[in-house]
Scaffold this motif. Sequence first.
Motif, PDB file in Angstrom:
ATOM      1  N   LEU A   1       2.106   1.847  -3.545  1.00  0.00           N
ATOM      2  CA  LEU A   1       1.009   2.330  -4.387  1.00  0.00           C
ATOM      3  C   LEU A   1       0.699   3.783  -4.058  1.00  0.00           C
ATOM      4  CD1 LEU A   1      -1.213   1.832  -6.452  1.00  0.00           C
ATOM      5  CD2 LEU A   1      -2.659   1.030  -4.581  1.00  0.00           C
ATOM      6  N   ARG A   2       0.670   4.116  -2.782  1.00  0.00           N
ATOM      7  CA  ARG A   2       0.401   5.485  -2.357  1.00  0.00           C
ATOM      8  C   ARG A   2       1.467   6.433  -2.892  1.00  0.00           C
ATOM      9  NH1 ARG A   2       0.605   5.598   3.612  1.00  0.00           N
ATOM     10  NH2 ARG A   2      -0.523   3.674   3.277  1.00  0.00           N
ATOM     11  N   THR A   3       2.707   5.992  -2.888  1.00  0.00           N
ATOM     12  CA  THR A   3       3.800   6.819  -3.390  1.00  0.00           C
ATOM     13  C   THR A   3       3.654   7.054  -4.890  1.00  0.00           C
ATOM     14  OG1 THR A   3       5.259   5.956  -1.688  1.00  0.00           O
ATOM     15  CG2 THR A   3       6.315   6.987  -3.580  1.00  0.00           C
ATOM     16  N   ARG A   4       3.346   5.986  -5.642  1.00  0.00           N
ATOM     17  CA  ARG A   4       3.174   6.151  -7.092  1.00  0.00           C
ATOM     18  C   ARG A   4       2.016   7.081  -7.416  1.00  0.00           C
ATOM     19  NH1 ARG A   4       2.401   0.681  -9.686  1.00  0.00           N
ATOM     20  NH2 ARG A   4       2.148  -0.035  -7.559  1.00  0.00           N
ATOM     21  N   VAL A   5       0.905   6.923  -6.704  1.00  0.00           N
ATOM     22  CA  VAL A   5      -0.253   7.791  -6.946  1.00  0.00           C
ATOM     23  C   VAL A   5       0.097   9.234  -6.600  1.00  0.00           C
ATOM     24  CG1 VAL A   5      -2.595   8.335  -6.177  1.00  0.00           C
ATOM     25  CG2 VAL A   5      -1.980   5.980  -6.693  1.00  0.00           C
ATOM     26  N   GLY A   6       0.818   9.428  -5.513  1.00  0.00           N
ATOM     27  CA  GLY A   6       1.215  10.777  -5.114  1.00  0.00           C
ATOM     28  C   GLY A   6       2.073  11.456  -6.157  1.00  0.00           C
TER      29      GLY A   6
ATOM     30  N   PRO B   1       0.819  -1.222   0.000  1.00  0.00           N
ATOM     31  CA  PRO B   1       0.000   0.000   0.000  1.00  0.00           C
ATOM     32  C   PRO B   1       0.850   1.267   0.000  1.00  0.00           C
ATOM     33  CG  PRO B   1      -0.851  -1.541   1.602  1.00  0.00           C
ATOM     34  CD  PRO B   1       0.455  -2.093   1.104  1.00  0.00           C
ATOM     35  N   ARG B   2       1.950   1.241   0.681  1.00  0.00           N
ATOM     36  CA  ARG B   2       2.804   2.425   0.712  1.00  0.00           C
ATOM     37  C   ARG B   2       3.388   2.695  -0.678  1.00  0.00           C
ATOM     38  NH1 ARG B   2       7.114   3.246   5.262  1.00  0.00           N
ATOM     39  NH2 ARG B   2       5.382   4.348   6.181  1.00  0.00           N
TER      40      ARG B   2
END
Length: 59
Positions: free
Chosen positions: A36-41, A33-34
């Motif tokens: 994925l969160r980084t890529r989305v950010g 999840p981290r």
Amino acid sequence: MHPETHLALHHTRTAELRAEADAHRLAAQARSPRALRTRVGWTLVEVGLRLASPAPATP
């Protein structure tokens, strides 16, 4: 070394390796999840920068 002793050591090492693999698998799942969160950010940052930059002049 006695065969039964060797077999017992083999079973012990197998259990250790399986526990280590399970721990690694759980750690990888916790990281997902981290990541994925980084890529989305970063994608949102890139989109924001494209929206904020002036449009190229068309001749």
